[in-house]
Design an enzyme around this catalytic site. Structure first.
Site, PDB file in Angstrom:
ATOM      1  N   GLN A 142       0.848  -1.189   0.000  1.00  0.00           N
ATOM      2  CA  GLN A 142       0.000   0.000   0.000  1.00  0.00           C
ATOM      3  C   GLN A 142       0.886   1.242   0.000  1.00  0.00           C
ATOM      4  OE1 GLN A 142      -1.743  -1.576   3.632  1.00  0.00           O
ATOM      5  NE2 GLN A 142      -3.778  -1.246   2.784  1.00  0.00           N
ATOM      6  N   ASP A 165      -4.078   1.635  -3.222  1.00  0.00           N
ATOM      7  CA  ASP A 165      -4.545   2.657  -2.273  1.00  0.00           C
ATOM      8  C   ASP A 165      -4.136   4.060  -2.706  1.00  0.00           C
ATOM      9  OD1 ASP A 165      -5.432   0.462  -0.942  1.00  0.00           O
ATOM     10  OD2 ASP A 165      -4.288   0.788   0.883  1.00  0.00           O
ATOM     11  N   ASP A 186      -7.783  -1.331  -4.993  1.00  0.00           N
ATOM     12  CA  ASP A 186      -8.469  -0.484  -3.998  1.00  0.00           C
ATOM     13  C   ASP A 186      -8.048   0.975  -4.140  1.00  0.00           C
ATOM     14  OD1 ASP A 186      -9.365  -2.969  -3.088  1.00  0.00           O
ATOM     15  OD2 ASP A 186      -7.856  -3.078  -1.508  1.00  0.00           O
ATOM     16  N   ARG A 246     -14.862  -3.743  -3.829  1.00  0.00           N
ATOM     17  CA  ARG A 246     -15.030  -4.781  -2.812  1.00  0.00           C
ATOM     18  C   ARG A 246     -15.175  -4.072  -1.469  1.00  0.00           C
ATOM     19  NH1 ARG A 246      -9.111  -7.757  -2.086  1.00  0.00           N
ATOM     20  NH2 ARG A 246      -7.813  -5.867  -1.964  1.00  0.00           N
ATOM     21  N   TRP A 248     -14.377  -2.939   1.982  1.00  0.00           N
ATOM     22  CA  TRP A 248     -13.349  -2.912   3.023  1.00  0.00           C
ATOM     23  C   TRP A 248     -14.001  -3.105   4.392  1.00  0.00           C
ATOM     24  CZ3 TRP A 248     -10.069   1.975   4.559  1.00  0.00           C
ATOM     25  CH2 TRP A 248      -9.030   1.578   5.418  1.00  0.00           C
TER      26      TRP A 248
END
Length: 324
Positions: A142, A165, A186, A246, A248
């Protein structure tokens, strides 16, 4: 550290901080009236120095950043309303931006998601125009490009580039207009109530666009992706390799509406993540090869588009730049 652009010597700059009016879309090659200035011909060599110069004031202020690449990691925690302008030849889009803020560090190296961010916004009422922001860490961990952790934030004609991220829409109400957001895993995540209008969401690898973290039923937060273009970076074959999102956290709530979804979107559309999640995932009036919902999983029915007032609350037009 500041890496100058060849055009900076042609610019003129102002010297003081104050409120400046919303500009019409056009070339922005010099500072709006009253702004602190950053660049080789400005008062300050770094963005961090200009932020420090604002001190403990609570007055409205603005900063103009001249063309160039700024290798900095900045935290914006000014107590007043701050607007940050980047030099550009076309204020209506990110495509002609001439200012880039870049830093490269992963969350494990930095110690937290927030500490890895190239730009960390903690100031209510902050606005950013025509600035590119990059976390150049890449694959493997990340690594946040932007942390947006305040209320009534606006980002106009900006670009945010990362891999995992990228954009941490952490908390508060947020508005993104005509922005470019790039990542793979993400790359829009958090629990803000955020509206993304006329943005380009660009995947550079297999993964998930959103990872929303709404946790309880009384939270009013949404992610609304409206009139956006969702596609893969040219030269990368991502056919059916990308999911819209999705969860978290267990009650993630996201809508893609009035948007163009390319063939990168997996026919299932959405993917599981948090154990026991019952996310609210909506799609409405989308077009393109990835918009077919006949094989979707986890999708909830909806009869119409979500309004900006639903996402950002009443009075949203008092802090959103509606001219953009």
């Amino acid at each position: 550290m500041y890496l100058p652009s060849l055009v900076l010597g042609l610019l003129g700059f102002g010297l003081t901080a104050s409120t400046s009016p919303i500009e019409e879309r056009s070339n922005r090659s010099k500072a709006p009236a009253g702004c602190l200035t950053v660049g080789s011909s400005g008062t300050y060599a770094t963005i961090g120095a200009a932020l420090s110069a604002l001190g403990s004031s609570t007055s409205d202020a603005c900063i103009f950043i001249g063309a160039g690449t700024y290798q900095e990691q900045i935290t914006i925690d000014y107590k007043g309303k701050l607007t940050m302008y980047g030099e550009t030849t076309d204020t209506s889009s990110y495509k002609q931006n001439l200012v880039t803020i870049t830093h490269s560090i992963s969350s494990p190296e930095a110690g937290s998601l927030d500490k890895s961010a190239t730009v960390n916004v903690r100031s209510d009422g902050f606005k950013m125009y025509n600035i590119n922001v990059i976390n150049g860490y890449g694959k493997g961990a990340q690594a946040v490009t932007l942390v947006a952790n305040a209320d009534k934030l606006g980002f106009y004609g900006c670009s945010f580039v990362g891999y995992q991220d990228t954009l941490y829409a952490k908390a508060g109400r947020q508005y993104y207009s005509n922005c470019y957001i790039e990542g793979a895993v993400d790359y829009i995540f958090g629990d803000a109530s955020a509206w993304f209008g006329e943005c380009d969401l660009v995947s550079v690898g297999p993964g998930y666009i959103t990872a929303m973290s709404r946790t309880t039923a009384d939270e009013t937060t949404w992610y609304a992706i409206d009139h956006c273009n969702i596609y893969g970076k040219p030269g990368v074959d991502l056919t059916s390799a990308v999911y819209l999102g999705r969860p978290w956290r267990v009650l993630a709530r996201v809508i893609f509406q009035n948007s163009q979804l390319s063939n990168i979107i997996n026919p299932k559309g959405w993917s599981p993540m948090a154990t026991g999640a019952t996310p609210l995932y909506y799609e409405y009036n989308n077009k393109g090869a990835g918009a077919d919902t006949s094989k979707r999983e986890y999708e909830s029915p909806i009869s119409g588009a979500v309004s900006i007032a639903t996402v950002l609350g009443g009075g949203w037009n008092s802090w959103v730049d509606t001219t953009y």
